[in-house]
Design an enzyme around this catalytic site. Structure first.
Site, PDB file in Angstrom:
ATOM      1  N   CYS A   1     -19.237   2.528   8.410  1.00 29.92           N
ATOM      2  CA  CYS A   1     -18.498   1.878   9.492  1.00 29.92           C
ATOM      3  C   CYS A   1     -17.245   2.711   9.681  1.00 29.92           C
ATOM      4  CB  CYS A   1     -18.145   0.441   9.080  1.00 29.92           C
ATOM      5  SG  CYS A   1     -17.044  -0.375  10.251  1.00 29.92           S
TER       6      CYS A   1
ATOM      7  N   CYS B   1       0.550   5.055   6.787  1.00 31.14           N
ATOM      8  CA  CYS B   1      -0.034   4.902   8.128  1.00 31.14           C
ATOM      9  C   CYS B   1       0.978   4.169   9.033  1.00 31.14           C
ATOM     10  CB  CYS B   1      -1.336   4.106   8.050  1.00 31.14           C
ATOM     11  SG  CYS B   1      -2.433   4.677   6.729  1.00 31.14           S
TER      12      CYS B   1
ATOM     13  N   ARG C   1     -17.708  -1.895  17.676  1.00 28.06           N
ATOM     14  CA  ARG C   1     -16.980  -3.151  17.469  1.00 28.06           C
ATOM     15  C   ARG C   1     -15.659  -3.173  18.221  1.00 28.06           C
ATOM     16  NH1 ARG C   1     -16.466  -3.757  12.052  1.00 28.06           N
ATOM     17  NH2 ARG C   1     -18.616  -4.456  12.102  1.00 28.06           N
TER      18      ARG C   1
ATOM     19  N   CYS D   1       0.832  -1.211   0.000  1.00 30.26           N
ATOM     20  CA  CYS D   1       0.000   0.000   0.000  1.00 30.26           C
ATOM     21  C   CYS D   1       0.867   1.261   0.000  1.00 30.26           C
ATOM     22  CB  CYS D   1      -0.915  -0.003   1.230  1.00 30.26           C
ATOM     23  SG  CYS D   1      -2.021   1.415   1.244  1.00 30.26           S
TER      24      CYS D   1
ATOM     25  N   CYS E   1     -19.506  -5.877   3.458  1.00 30.37           N
ATOM     26  CA  CYS E   1     -18.774  -4.689   3.906  1.00 30.37           C
ATOM     27  C   CYS E   1     -17.463  -4.671   3.128  1.00 30.37           C
ATOM     28  CB  CYS E   1     -18.502  -4.794   5.401  1.00 30.37           C
ATOM     29  SG  CYS E   1     -17.443  -3.471   6.029  1.00 30.37           S
TER      30      CYS E   1
ATOM     31  N   CYS F   1       0.626   0.481  10.279  1.00 29.19           N
ATOM     32  CA  CYS F   1       0.143  -0.561   9.380  1.00 29.19           C
ATOM     33  C   CYS F   1       1.235  -1.422   8.747  1.00 29.19           C
ATOM     34  CB  CYS F   1      -0.708   0.065   8.277  1.00 29.19           C
ATOM     35  SG  CYS F   1      -1.473  -1.214   7.247  1.00 29.19           S
TER      36      CYS F   1
ATOM     37  N   CYS G   1     -16.527  -8.848   5.557  1.00 29.03           N
ATOM     38  CA  CYS G   1     -15.848  -7.587   5.236  1.00 29.03           C
ATOM     39  C   CYS G   1     -14.595  -7.853   4.407  1.00 29.03           C
ATOM     40  CB  CYS G   1     -15.486  -6.881   6.541  1.00 29.03           C
ATOM     41  SG  CYS G   1     -14.678  -5.306   6.264  1.00 29.03           S
TER      42      CYS G   1
HETATM   43  N1  SAM Z   1      -6.563   0.476   3.247  1.00 21.52           N
HETATM   44  C1  SAM Z   1      -7.844   0.774   3.729  1.00 21.52           C
HETATM   45  C2  SAM Z   1      -7.874   2.037   4.540  1.00 21.52           C
HETATM   46  O1  SAM Z   1      -6.969   2.299   5.322  1.00 21.52           O
HETATM   47  O2  SAM Z   1      -8.824   2.778   4.395  1.00 21.52           O
HETATM   48  C3  SAM Z   1      -8.500  -0.324   4.508  1.00 21.52           C
HETATM   49  C4  SAM Z   1      -7.781  -1.232   5.442  1.00 21.52           C
HETATM   50  S1  SAM Z   1      -7.089  -0.534   6.912  1.00 21.52           S
HETATM   51  C5  SAM Z   1      -6.157  -1.910   7.421  1.00 21.52           C
HETATM   52  C6  SAM Z   1      -8.428  -0.366   8.041  1.00 21.52           C
HETATM   53  C7  SAM Z   1      -8.118   0.050   9.459  1.00 21.52           C
HETATM   54  O3  SAM Z   1      -7.468  -0.982  10.154  1.00 21.52           O
HETATM   55  C8  SAM Z   1      -7.226   1.250   9.688  1.00 21.52           C
HETATM   56  O4  SAM Z   1      -7.901   2.449   9.500  1.00 21.52           O
HETATM   57  C9  SAM Z   1      -6.812   1.059  11.138  1.00 21.52           C
HETATM   58  O5  SAM Z   1      -7.704   1.701  12.031  1.00 21.52           O
HETATM   59  C10 SAM Z   1      -6.873  -0.455  11.314  1.00 21.52           C
HETATM   60  N2  SAM Z   1      -5.529  -1.022  11.468  1.00 21.52           N
HETATM   61  C11 SAM Z   1      -4.571  -1.135  10.521  1.00 21.52           C
HETATM   62  N3  SAM Z   1      -3.442  -1.664  11.031  1.00 21.52           N
HETATM   63  C12 SAM Z   1      -3.678  -1.883  12.346  1.00 21.52           C
HETATM   64  C13 SAM Z   1      -2.899  -2.402  13.413  1.00 21.52           C
HETATM   65  N4  SAM Z   1      -1.630  -2.760  13.258  1.00 21.52           N
HETATM   66  N5  SAM Z   1      -3.467  -2.499  14.627  1.00 21.52           N
HETATM   67  C14 SAM Z   1      -4.756  -2.130  14.810  1.00 21.52           C
HETATM   68  N6  SAM Z   1      -5.538  -1.619  13.843  1.00 21.52           N
HETATM   69  C15 SAM Z   1      -5.019  -1.495  12.617  1.00 21.52           C
HETATM   70  C1  DTB Z   2     -10.999  -1.925  11.244  1.00 22.99           C
HETATM   71  O1  DTB Z   2     -11.267  -0.850  11.836  1.00 22.99           O
HETATM   72  N1  DTB Z   2     -10.201  -2.883  11.728  1.00 22.99           N
HETATM   73  C2  DTB Z   2     -10.053  -3.958  10.780  1.00 22.99           C
HETATM   74  C3  DTB Z   2     -11.037  -3.544   9.670  1.00 22.99           C
HETATM   75  N2  DTB Z   2     -11.460  -2.255  10.065  1.00 22.99           N
HETATM   76  C4  DTB Z   2     -10.677  -3.632   8.272  1.00 22.99           C
HETATM   77  C5  DTB Z   2      -8.651  -4.158  10.341  1.00 22.99           C
HETATM   78  C6  DTB Z   2      -7.690  -4.458  11.438  1.00 22.99           C
HETATM   79  C7  DTB Z   2      -6.341  -4.698  10.853  1.00 22.99           C
HETATM   80  C8  DTB Z   2      -5.331  -5.113  11.848  1.00 22.99           C
HETATM   81  C9  DTB Z   2      -3.985  -5.271  11.276  1.00 22.99           C
HETATM   82  C10 DTB Z   2      -3.838  -6.370  10.258  1.00 22.99           C
HETATM   83  O2  DTB Z   2      -4.319  -7.506  10.484  1.00 22.99           O
HETATM   84  O3  DTB Z   2      -3.177  -6.152   9.234  1.00 22.99           O
HETATM   85 FE1  SF4 Z   3      -2.768   1.286   3.411  1.00 24.95          FE
HETATM   86 FE2  SF4 Z   3      -2.625   0.177   5.789  1.00 24.95          FE
HETATM   87 FE3  SF4 Z   3      -3.022   2.785   5.604  1.00 24.95          FE
HETATM   88 FE4  SF4 Z   3      -4.999   1.062   4.868  1.00 24.95          FE
HETATM   89  S1  SF4 Z   3      -4.166   1.358   6.917  1.00 24.95           S
HETATM   90  S2  SF4 Z   3      -4.286   2.895   3.764  1.00 24.95           S
HETATM   91  S3  SF4 Z   3      -3.726  -0.625   4.062  1.00 24.95           S
HETATM   92  S4  SF4 Z   3      -1.179   1.695   4.935  1.00 24.95           S
END
Ligand code: SAM
Ligand code: DTB
Ligand code: SF4
Length: 326
Positions: free
Chosen positions: A201, A70, A273, A66, A141, A73, A110
């Site tokens: 959501c 973030c 959630r 990606c 979702c 992530c 989802c």
């Molecule tokens: N890429 C898309 C976006 O960011 O809009 C969707 C997937 S992203 C993984 C969705 C959410 O997962 C993020 O906004 C964040 O709140 C959560 N998330 C991502 N990495 C995480 C982590 N290491 N621990 C907890 N929550 C995480």
């Molecule tokens: C959200 O708020 N939490 C979920 C879902 N929306 C998509 C994702 C959590 C991701 C946790 C880190 C991972 O497994 O990569």
């Molecule tokens: Fe990309 Fe992860 Fe950020 Fe979603 S949370 S936009 S997958 S870097």
């Protein structure tokens, strides 16, 4: 059930305030723990069966690579976390995963993609996935990054029930966490989703090094949106080696429970959630979260790239607490 609640939410209702100021939110956080939990639980009982928990399953349909930065992530190309970039899954494989999820008790499926925003043929394929998951009898979702108005319209037409797009933290702290997309970008995507009649959501993540004021600021923004999000995921950071937040100090468990309780008080009819981070939570902490107003979880041994509790453990927890699927 959910649609029933979202319809109710649209009618004028005095408990659906959308004019919170920061001081009021902080005052809730500052309540003695028992007073806050009592208030939250009362609100919870007024609007929901307190023993019913909605179960969603998550599938990463496009993992890694990606372009966003973030800092929490593991899927960002900016950090070396060992998560490789993969291609978008096949529609048939996604439909088969949805069927298995339904058989395991999930009511919502989802689909998450590590994109800045969906484009071209990949977007067309996601539309097909939405149709197929719906045919399996599940609520749908997706979380695909930023959307424009036309994409939101097409997703709605394909049968998308919910779109997940988080604000993540307060606007004040946001710049410390992500630099490649702005808070305003996120608000615009949410507007397109809402305007096209897709349930929103939207939630955030705790454990980023934010202050209580930032946690309050996140909830203030969520509750002051033009409509309360129908679903509010509260994630606890899963710290992943290679990300800038790999050594972030854990958020205090009782502060996490307080955040759930304040979310419940401020957004009485939203599904809250208990999202990422449950593997690091004790049964007792999760029980407190359910008492404080959390009423939805992700079920299944994987989130997107990180772990989630073993399904047998979740079943045992539900039995211990007398919880059932919503
Ligand atoms: N890429 C898309 C976006 O960011 O809009 C969707 C997937 S992203 C993984 C969705 C959410 O997962 C993020 O906004 C964040 O709140 C959560 N998330 C991502 N990495 C995480 C982590 N290491 N621990 C907890 N929550 C995480
Ligand atoms: C959200 O708020 N939490 C979920 C879902 N929306 C998509 C994702 C959590 C991701 C946790 C880190 C991972 O497994 O990569
Ligand atoms: Fe990309 Fe992860 Fe950020 Fe979603 S949370 S936009 S997958 S870097």
């Amino acid at each position: 059930m959910c649609n029933q609640f979202s319809r109710l939410q649209k009618s004028a209702s005095p408990d659906l305030r959308r004019d919170w100021d920061q001081g009021e939110v902080l005052a809730l956080f500052d309540l003695p723990f028992n007073d806050l939990l009592y208030q939250a639980h009362q609100v919870h009982r007024m609007h929901f069966d307190p023993n019913a928990v909605q179960i969603s399953t998550l599938l990463s349909i496009k993992t890694g690579g990606c372009p966003e930065d973030c800092t929490y992530c593991p899927q960002s190309v900016h950090y070396d976390t060992g998560v490789d970039a993969e291609r978008l899954l096949d529609v048939d494989d996604v439909a088969a995963a949805a069927r298995r999820a339904r058989e395991a008790g999930a009511t919502r499926f989802c689909m998450g993609a590590a994109w800045r925003n969906p484009r071209g043929r990949n977007f067309e394929r996601v539309l097909e996935m939405v149709q197929r998951v719906r045919q399996e009898g599940l609520e749908t979702c997706a979380t695909l990054g930023m959307l424009d108005a036309d994409q939101a319209r097409q997703l709605k037409e394909a049968g998308l029930d919910f779109y997940n797009h988080n604000l993540d933290t307060s606007p004040e702290f946001y710049g410390e966490v992500i630099t490649t997309r702005t808070y305003q970008d996120r608000l615009e995507t949410l507007e397109h989703v809402r305007d096209n009649g897709i349930n929103v959501c939207c939630g955030g993540i705790l454990g980023l090094g934010e202050s209580r004021a930032d946690r309050a600021g996140l909830l203030r923004e969520l509750a002051n949106l033009p409509e309360h999000p129908q679903s509010v995921p509260v994630n606890q950071l899963v710290s992943v080696e290679g990300t800038p937040l790999e050594d972030a100090p854990e958020v205090d468990a009782l502060e996490f429970v307080r955040t759930i309780a304040v979310a419940r008080v401020m957004m009485p009819r939203s599904w809250v959630r208990l999202s990422a981070g449950r593997t690091a939570m004790s049964d007792e902490m999760q029980a407190l979260c359910f008492f404080a107003g959390a009423n939805s979880i992700f079920h299944g041994e994987k989130l997107l790239t990180t772990g989630n509790p073993d399904t047998r453990e979740d079943q045992a927890l539900f039995e211990r607490l007398g919880l059932h699927s919503a």
